[in-house]
Design a protein around this motif. Structure first.
Motif: not given
Length: 165
Positions: A42, A104, A106, A108-110
Protein backbone atom coordinates in the motif's frame (compact mmCIF):
# COMPACT_ATOMS: atom_id res chain seq x y z
CA UNK A 1 -48.57 -39.78 -4.57
CA UNK A 2 -48.73 -36.02 -3.95
CA UNK A 3 -45.70 -33.82 -3.14
CA UNK A 4 -43.25 -36.68 -2.57
CA UNK A 5 -43.76 -38.21 -6.01
CA UNK A 6 -43.43 -34.81 -7.70
CA UNK A 7 -40.13 -34.16 -5.85
CA UNK A 8 -38.77 -37.56 -6.81
CA UNK A 9 -39.60 -37.16 -10.51
CA UNK A 10 -38.46 -33.53 -10.83
CA UNK A 11 -35.05 -33.93 -9.16
CA UNK A 12 -32.31 -32.34 -11.29
CA UNK A 13 -29.89 -34.59 -13.10
CA UNK A 14 -26.32 -34.35 -11.86
CA UNK A 15 -23.69 -34.43 -14.59
CA UNK A 16 -20.19 -35.66 -13.90
CA UNK A 17 -16.99 -35.18 -15.80
CA UNK A 18 -15.68 -38.29 -17.47
CA UNK A 19 -12.13 -39.31 -16.65
CA UNK A 20 -10.99 -38.37 -20.15
CA UNK A 21 -12.20 -34.74 -19.80
CA UNK A 22 -10.10 -33.54 -16.88
CA UNK A 23 -9.78 -29.83 -16.04
CA UNK A 24 -6.02 -30.25 -15.66
CA UNK A 25 -5.65 -31.14 -19.35
CA UNK A 26 -5.90 -27.44 -20.22
CA UNK A 27 -3.23 -26.39 -17.72
CA UNK A 28 0.34 -26.82 -19.01
CA UNK A 29 2.86 -28.15 -16.55
CA UNK A 30 5.29 -25.48 -15.34
CA UNK A 31 8.91 -25.70 -14.37
CA UNK A 32 8.11 -23.42 -11.43
CA UNK A 33 5.37 -23.19 -8.84
CA UNK A 34 3.34 -20.27 -7.63
CA UNK A 35 3.34 -20.11 -3.84
CA UNK A 36 1.52 -18.18 -1.14
CA UNK A 37 0.57 -14.52 -1.04
CA UNK A 38 3.54 -12.85 0.63
CA UNK A 39 2.14 -9.33 1.01
CA UNK A 40 -0.14 -6.60 -0.30
CA UNK A 41 1.69 -3.30 -0.76
CA UNK A 42 0.00 0.00 0.00
CA UNK A 43 1.44 3.37 -1.06
CA UNK A 44 1.01 5.93 1.71
CA UNK A 45 1.55 9.71 1.64
CA UNK A 46 2.28 9.84 5.40
CA UNK A 47 4.28 6.84 6.64
CA UNK A 48 4.13 7.74 10.35
CA UNK A 49 0.37 8.18 10.23
CA UNK A 50 -0.06 4.85 8.44
CA UNK A 51 2.24 3.06 10.91
CA UNK A 52 0.23 4.53 13.78
CA UNK A 53 -3.07 3.32 12.29
CA UNK A 54 -1.91 -0.29 12.12
CA UNK A 55 0.09 -0.28 15.38
CA UNK A 56 -1.80 2.03 17.76
CA UNK A 57 -5.36 1.80 16.44
CA UNK A 58 -5.55 -1.76 15.08
CA UNK A 59 -2.94 -3.33 17.38
CA UNK A 60 -0.78 -4.97 14.72
CA UNK A 61 2.92 -5.72 14.98
CA UNK A 62 4.70 -3.14 12.80
CA UNK A 63 8.35 -3.26 11.69
CA UNK A 64 10.86 -0.44 11.72
CA UNK A 65 11.15 1.73 8.60
CA UNK A 66 13.72 0.44 6.11
CA UNK A 67 15.09 2.45 3.18
CA UNK A 68 15.50 0.58 -0.13
CA UNK A 69 17.37 3.03 -2.39
CA UNK A 70 17.53 0.56 -5.31
CA UNK A 71 13.71 0.58 -5.39
CA UNK A 72 13.30 4.23 -4.39
CA UNK A 73 11.12 3.46 -1.37
CA UNK A 74 10.87 3.34 2.38
CA UNK A 75 9.13 0.16 3.55
CA UNK A 76 7.36 -0.88 6.72
CA UNK A 77 5.83 -4.33 7.19
CA UNK A 78 2.64 -4.97 9.12
CA UNK A 79 2.35 -8.58 10.34
CA UNK A 80 -1.11 -10.10 9.91
CA UNK A 81 -0.65 -13.76 10.86
CA UNK A 82 -1.37 -15.26 7.45
CA UNK A 83 0.37 -12.55 5.39
CA UNK A 84 1.75 -9.00 5.61
CA UNK A 85 0.96 -5.51 4.46
CA UNK A 86 3.85 -3.50 3.07
CA UNK A 87 3.55 0.24 3.56
CA UNK A 88 5.46 2.11 0.84
CA UNK A 89 6.58 5.72 0.94
CA UNK A 90 8.74 7.55 -1.64
CA UNK A 91 12.49 7.72 -1.17
CA UNK A 92 13.43 10.62 -3.43
CA UNK A 93 11.57 12.42 -6.20
CA UNK A 94 12.25 9.72 -8.83
CA UNK A 95 10.57 7.05 -6.71
CA UNK A 96 7.87 5.06 -8.52
CA UNK A 97 5.80 5.58 -5.37
CA UNK A 98 6.09 9.38 -5.75
CA UNK A 99 4.52 9.18 -9.20
CA UNK A 100 1.85 6.78 -7.89
CA UNK A 101 0.99 9.24 -5.10
CA UNK A 102 0.79 12.13 -7.59
CA UNK A 103 -2.10 10.27 -9.24
CA UNK A 104 -3.53 8.88 -5.97
CA UNK A 105 -3.14 11.66 -3.39
CA UNK A 106 -4.47 9.63 -0.44
CA UNK A 107 -2.51 6.50 -1.36
CA UNK A 108 -3.88 3.07 -2.12
CA UNK A 109 -3.04 -0.49 -3.08
CA UNK A 110 0.15 -0.52 -5.13
CA UNK A 111 0.89 -4.22 -5.79
CA UNK A 112 0.53 -7.78 -4.60
CA UNK A 113 3.49 -10.06 -3.98
CA UNK A 114 3.30 -13.81 -4.59
CA UNK A 115 6.09 -16.25 -3.82
CA UNK A 116 7.57 -18.54 -6.48
CA UNK A 117 9.94 -21.45 -6.01
CA UNK A 118 12.16 -20.60 -9.03
CA UNK A 119 12.16 -16.98 -10.15
CA UNK A 120 14.48 -17.55 -13.16
CA UNK A 121 12.28 -20.37 -14.52
CA UNK A 122 9.21 -18.18 -13.92
CA UNK A 123 10.80 -15.31 -15.89
CA UNK A 124 11.67 -17.58 -18.82
CA UNK A 125 8.21 -19.09 -19.02
CA UNK A 126 6.32 -15.83 -18.51
CA UNK A 127 8.33 -14.16 -21.31
CA UNK A 128 7.33 -17.06 -23.62
CA UNK A 129 3.71 -16.41 -22.65
CA UNK A 130 4.10 -12.72 -23.61
CA UNK A 131 3.91 -11.40 -20.03
CA UNK A 132 6.10 -8.31 -19.76
CA UNK A 133 8.58 -8.19 -16.90
CA UNK A 134 9.59 -4.71 -15.76
CA UNK A 135 13.31 -5.51 -15.41
CA UNK A 136 15.78 -7.70 -17.28
CA UNK A 137 17.09 -9.29 -14.08
CA UNK A 138 15.63 -9.78 -10.61
CA UNK A 139 16.46 -7.16 -7.98
CA UNK A 140 16.87 -7.83 -4.29
CA UNK A 141 13.62 -6.91 -2.54
CA UNK A 142 12.68 -5.86 0.97
CA UNK A 143 13.05 -9.39 2.33
CA UNK A 144 16.57 -9.77 0.91
CA UNK A 145 15.34 -12.13 -1.82
CA UNK A 146 15.20 -11.75 -5.64
CA UNK A 147 12.03 -10.10 -6.97
CA UNK A 148 10.55 -9.14 -10.32
CA UNK A 149 7.47 -7.13 -11.26
CA UNK A 150 5.00 -8.10 -14.00
CA UNK A 151 3.41 -5.40 -16.13
CA UNK A 152 -0.07 -4.52 -14.81
CA UNK A 153 -1.52 -4.38 -18.33
CA UNK A 154 -0.66 -8.07 -18.71
CA UNK A 155 -2.15 -8.93 -15.27
CA UNK A 156 -5.65 -7.41 -15.50
CA UNK A 157 -4.62 -4.03 -14.08
CA UNK A 158 -2.70 -5.39 -11.07
CA UNK A 159 1.03 -4.82 -10.56
CA UNK A 160 2.27 -8.27 -9.53
CA UNK A 161 5.57 -8.82 -7.73
CA UNK A 162 7.03 -12.32 -7.74
CA UNK A 163 9.49 -13.14 -4.94
CA UNK A 164 11.85 -16.11 -4.75
CA UNK A 165 10.64 -18.20 -1.79
Amino acid sequence: SGLLSRLQTSAPTVRTLSASKSFSQNIPSCLWKLGRLNHVAIAVPDLEKAQSLYKDVLGAQVSETVALPEHGVYTVFVELGNTKLELLHPLGEKSPIASFLEKNKTGGMHHICIEVDDIKAAMTELKKKKIRILSEEPKIGAHGKPVIFLHPKDCHGVLVELEQA
